[in-house]
Scaffold this active site. Structure first.
Site, PDB file in Angstrom:
ATOM      1  N   GLU A   1      31.548  42.298  38.901  1.00 59.08           N
ATOM      2  CA  GLU A   1      30.838  42.356  40.116  1.00 59.08           C
ATOM      3  C   GLU A   1      30.662  43.566  40.646  1.00 59.08           C
ATOM      4  OE1 GLU A   1      33.654  40.233  42.988  1.00 59.08           O
ATOM      5  OE2 GLU A   1      33.109  38.541  42.011  1.00 59.08           O
TER       6      GLU A   1
ATOM      7  N   GLU B   1      34.217  33.088  37.751  1.00 64.05           N
ATOM      8  CA  GLU B   1      34.991  33.168  38.971  1.00 64.05           C
ATOM      9  C   GLU B   1      34.650  32.055  39.824  1.00 64.05           C
ATOM     10  OE1 GLU B   1      35.908  36.517  41.124  1.00 64.05           O
ATOM     11  OE2 GLU B   1      36.373  37.860  39.283  1.00 64.05           O
TER      12      GLU B   1
HETATM   13  O1  IFM Z   1      39.897  38.855  44.132  1.00 66.43           O
HETATM   14  C1  IFM Z   1      38.467  38.922  44.011  1.00 66.43           C
HETATM   15  C2  IFM Z   1      38.181  39.442  42.535  1.00 66.43           C
HETATM   16  O2  IFM Z   1      38.674  40.474  42.276  1.00 66.43           O
HETATM   17  C3  IFM Z   1      36.679  39.599  42.525  1.00 66.43           C
HETATM   18  N1  IFM Z   1      35.865  38.379  42.703  1.00 66.43           N
HETATM   19  C4  IFM Z   1      36.053  37.829  43.810  1.00 66.43           C
HETATM   20  C5  IFM Z   1      37.707  37.588  44.329  1.00 66.43           C
HETATM   21  C6  IFM Z   1      38.102  36.822  45.436  1.00 66.43           C
HETATM   22  O3  IFM Z   1      37.706  37.817  46.456  1.00 66.43           O
END
Ligand code: IFM
Length: 464
Positions: free
Chosen positions: A176, A364
């Site tokens: 990200e 994710e």
């Molecule tokens: O916890 C985070 C993760 O580190 C990166 N993506 C989003 C998740 C939730 O906010």
């Protein structure tokens, strides 16, 4: 409240196909703790969280889930949940305490043990090389605003490839990039807490170069590896049917969803929609257009919600502001993010428009809700529904023939959620942070039974 319209729908793992990858994702700083153990150097997150007032209730990751000492037990839990793939990140300053130079053998030993233990348990390790915890020593030299960071990063990637590449097949260069550059170098709400365009633009460009350089470094050293990188994305819609809101939505879409993927694919920065990016030209060198390119084997996208956007005269999301989900009176998670499962379908569709992407995975997806431990169990119906409804949307995309090859839940255990500290709980497994006791939530038990099913499972059915 979440509506229950999915009640009669069926969800069957086999419908996703035999090659679909199922997994769970975590990140070093959010779980490991042991922030000073065995020669580890400080990261920007160690410094930021141990500075008063930066994080809700001054929470920090010094102990976190104590994964550093408990990784075998947690990997056993992954196995118990029938999850075949484990995505975790490497703490750069555990391996290179000063970011460059001297290697800390104990750091390498630790990750080698994790990898070996995963393999012993028949769990495939997936490494993320950078999940936001830059060595503090490098931040002192300018961090992501210093062009040298590309070389520093390559050195780190090479060490990881050399030491773990004999056993690890699946790699992700970064997690990200818009979040760590935007929150860390533009808004100042994440480490290292810097603000403004003067930090943000160089951080963007050096990150873009580092993603491609990291990909090349892995490819040169591990020609048979499966090499990817991950991007967060949110489905963006305009608030009103007005030209100015539509334009604002395009700007936010360019910033949140297109900024890092497009230069990598040879499309350059989306400056047409976001003219402020033209500022990057000033720091670009002649070979950069070429150096920003890398042909990844897969791209991971991470989606949690949609955003509704309206025009604004102020800068923050570049002359656009988000209409808060709370004000829209829609269902939300503990993060105050709208629950809108269709968003993941739209994002799969949007990323499918890039023909250059060979394979798309969801690396994710998950939700934070308040969990109550009652008589030793956690009935987190809403998290279970959230995951099920997102999976339905992914299946819909797949059945329409879109390229989507995997799903990793965020996350294994409750953990340190950055600026929000330990308040939002995203885990399939509950953690009592006083005792470090783990309790598998109903969502985790549902995922376990889903992953082992041969027959279809009725959604919301209490099959545990
Ligand atoms: O916890 C985070 C993760 O580190 C990166 N993506 C989003 C998740 C939730 O906010």
């Amino acid at each position: 409240m979440i509506d229950n319209h999915s009640e009669n729908l069926k969800l069957l793992k086999e419908d996703f196909g035999p090659d679909f990858q199922w997994g769970v994702s975590v990140a070093a700083y959010q779980i490991e703790g042991a922030h000073e153990s065995d020669g580890k150097g400080a990261s920007i997150w160690d410094i930021f969280t141990n500075t008063k007032g930066k994080i809700k209730d001054n929470h920090h990751g010094n102990i976190a889930c104590d994964f550093y000492n408990r990784f075998r037990d947690d990997i056993d839990l992954i196995k118990e949940l029938n999850i075949p793939n484990f995505r975790f990140s490497i703490s750069w300053s555990r391996i290179l305490p000063n970011g460059i130079g001297e290697i800390n053998q104990q750091g390498l030993d630790y990750y080698n043990q994790i990898i070996d233990y995963c393999l012993q348990q028949n769990i495939e390790p997936w490494i993320t090389l950078y999940h936001w915890d830059l060595p503090h020593a490098l931040e002192l030299k300018g961090g992501w605003t210093n062009r040298e960071v590309v070389k520093w990063f390559q050195e780190f990637v090479k060490i990881c490839a050399d030491n773990f590449g004999d056993r690890v097949k699946n790699w992700m260069v970064m997690n990200e990039p818009i979040v760590f550059t935007g929150a860390g170098y533009f808004l100042g709400i994440h480490a290292p807490g810097r603000r403004g365009m003067k930090n943000f633009l160089p951080a963007i460009h050096h990150t873009t170069l580092a993603i491609a350089a990291g990909g090349r470094m892995l490819k040169n050293n591990l020609p048979h590896a499966n090499i990817g990188t991950t991007f967060s994305c949110s489905y963006i819609q305009p608030h009103r049917d007005l030209k100015r809101d539509q334009k604002a939505a395009k700007r936010v879409d360019a910033l949140l969803n297109r900024l890092f993927i497009e230069p990598l694919l040879g499309l350059g920065y989306p400056e047409k929609e976001l003219p402020v990016l033209k500022g990057i030209k000033k720091i670009m060198q002649p070979s950069d257009n070429e150096d920003m390119l890398f042909d990844f084997d897969f791209i991971g996208i991470q989606n949690y919600t949609r955003e509704i956007v309206k025009n604004s005269w102020l800068m923050p999301y570049v002359k656009a502001s988000l209409v808060k989900a709370e004000d829209r009176k829609v269902p939300i998670t503990e993060m105050k993010w709208e629950i809108y499962p269709e968003a993941i379908y739209h994002m799969i569709k949007q990323f499918n428009k890039y023909p250059q992407i060979k394979k798309l995975l969801i690396t994710e997806n998950g939700a934070a809700f308040k969990d109550e431990l009652e008589n030793g169990s956690i009935r987190d119906e809403r998290r279970k529904q959230y995951i099920q409804q997102n999976l339905q949307q992914i299946l819909k995309a797949k059945q329409e023939g879109l390229n989507i090859k995997g799903y990793f839940v965020w996350t294994l255990t409750d953990n340190f959620e950055w600026a929000e500290g330990y308040h939002p709980r995203f885990g399939l497994i509950h953690v009592d942070f006083e005792t470090q006791k783990r309790t598998i939530k109903e969502s985790g038990l549902w995922f376990k039974s889903f992953l082992r099913t041969k027959k279809s499972v009725k959604l919301n059915e209490n099959e545990i």
